[in-house]
Design an enzyme around this catalytic site. Sequence first.
Site, PDB file in Angstrom:
ATOM      1  N   SER A 194       0.983  -1.485   0.305  1.00  0.00           N
ATOM      2  CA  SER A 194      -0.228   0.178  -0.156  1.00  0.00           C
ATOM      3  C   SER A 194       0.672   1.267   0.067  1.00  0.00           C
ATOM      4  CB  SER A 194      -0.688  -0.136   0.918  1.00  0.00           C
ATOM      5  OG  SER A 194      -1.461   1.294   1.647  1.00  0.00           O
TER       6      SER A 194
ATOM      7  N   CYS B 111      -6.816   1.699  12.815  1.00  0.00           N
ATOM      8  CA  CYS B 111      -7.566   1.317  12.926  1.00  0.00           C
ATOM      9  C   CYS B 111      -8.530   0.822  14.181  1.00  0.00           C
ATOM     10  CB  CYS B 111      -7.732  -0.360  12.030  1.00  0.00           C
ATOM     11  SG  CYS B 111      -6.973   0.120  10.344  1.00  0.00           S
TER      12      CYS B 111
HETATM   13  N1  PLP Z   1      -2.148  -4.487   6.227  1.00  0.00           N
HETATM   14  C1  PLP Z   1      -1.239  -3.225   7.459  1.00  0.00           C
HETATM   15  C2  PLP Z   1       0.139  -4.730   7.972  1.00  0.00           C
HETATM   16  C3  PLP Z   1      -1.391  -3.093   7.919  1.00  0.00           C
HETATM   17  O1  PLP Z   1      -0.654  -2.328   9.106  1.00  0.00           O
HETATM   18  C4  PLP Z   1      -2.570  -1.904   7.008  1.00  0.00           C
HETATM   19  C5  PLP Z   1      -2.842  -0.220   7.338  1.00  0.00           C
HETATM   20  O2  PLP Z   1      -2.997  -0.160   9.043  1.00  0.00           O
HETATM   21  C6  PLP Z   1      -3.267  -2.662   5.580  1.00  0.00           C
HETATM   22  C7  PLP Z   1      -2.817  -3.792   5.773  1.00  0.00           C
HETATM   23  C8  PLP Z   1      -4.196  -1.839   5.478  1.00  0.00           C
HETATM   24  O3  PLP Z   1      -3.873  -0.948   4.156  1.00  0.00           O
HETATM   25  P1  PLP Z   1      -4.781  -0.135   3.781  1.00  0.00           P
HETATM   26  O4  PLP Z   1      -4.760   0.954   4.551  1.00  0.00           O
HETATM   27  O5  PLP Z   1      -4.241   0.511   2.292  1.00  0.00           O
HETATM   28  O6  PLP Z   1      -5.868  -0.592   3.285  1.00  0.00           O
END
Ligand code: PLP
Length: 400
Positions: free
Chosen positions: A201, A326
């Site tokens: 990302s 989150c």
């Molecule tokens: N996976 C991990 C390990 C993350 O730290 C995050 C974001 O905090 C995500 C997935 C989700 O990313 P995105 O914000 O691009 O959906």
Amino acid sequence: MKVYLDNNATTLVDPHVFEAMEPFFVQKYGNPNSLHAFAGETHPHIKTAMEKIYAGINAKKEDSVVITSCATESNNWVLKSVYFEYILTGRKNHIIVSEVEHPSIIATAKFIESMGCRVTYLPINNEGLIEAQSVRDNITNKTALVSVMWANNETGAIFPIEEIGAICEEKKVLFHTDAVQAIGKLPINIQTFNVDYLTFSAHKFHGPKGVGALYMKKGKELMPLLHGGAQMGGHRSGTLNVPGIIGMGKAMEQAVDALDFEMSEIREMRDHFEDELLKIEDTFVVTPREKRTPNTILISFRGIEGESMLWDLNRAGIGASTGSACASEDLEANSVMEAIGADEDLAHTAIRFSLSRYTTQEELDYTLDVVKKAVARLREISSSYSYAPDGHKSGLTAGH
Ligand code: PLP
């Protein structure tokens, strides 16, 4: 002073990235799939950006790197498509994930579990690490997929992706890794070991928000999650996010260039900062630093609610976190601390500091000062932290 130490949640957009993206909002705004010059003028730029993205992870030309809206989408795509292709059809009935995956994996795993898939949630050990052997122990001839993150967002713990990949190859099980927290912090060369799917990302490595990607090895392409106009070679429908792609390309190029700096200077600054934090009585860090990404510290201050500490830090202009952004609206214990079996007292006291290549020594010195004052103030009023008879504070149990 304002200090941003929450770079595992998101990063500032590098000014060069922003500059590279700008023309694609107001000047070169054509839809790349249209049949006119407005579309055509975007093509060479998209091609160059995609080349940088492929190069950043060393994907082969024949592999697919599909641009998505975020890592959450990429992670949902892998689990849901595996469910549709392998579980719903009865070919397999089981997937394996670690219990400390990001919610975009855990919640999706729980969803497909509710649809009838068996899911194993691998535990972490007391260093916050996944053991490759536990993957081997849990694979059956009905296992379709193993999904284990490359590095954990909360502790920075680096998981044994190479060994897990080898086990999956041997057992003929698909292997996905969420590399969101690894890009720009660790060298990523997917040719050196077995990975079928890899998520990342842009906003975690100084690119824009709202653009992610899923790498799929040639021959392992999954059915699309989004059906529609068949953009991205038919793998993902939806008008291309041209500025996002340009931004991610530039950010990837810069992340690769800055990797040595991240692994030397940033690591040194992090280590020094951590040494100073650990001098505070009754502090506790789970994962050994050599087994962590170079920018991350998850530290517990016994007797202090993580949220109270964040409040004090925030008042002093410092942005940190109690773990995954989150989940941070809930006053919940840190999930990794819970997973290692830390007692309640410690699980609620974890603070994550995550540095970036923009972090300065001056900012860390200032933060240390604020943390020391906050610890003194909050322990003073803490009901779970008691005074030693000589007037010094002491924790309920031994310190770090
Ligand atoms: N996976 C991990 C390990 C993350 O730290 C995050 C974001 O905090 C995500 C997935 C989700 O990313 P995105 O914000 O691009 O959906």
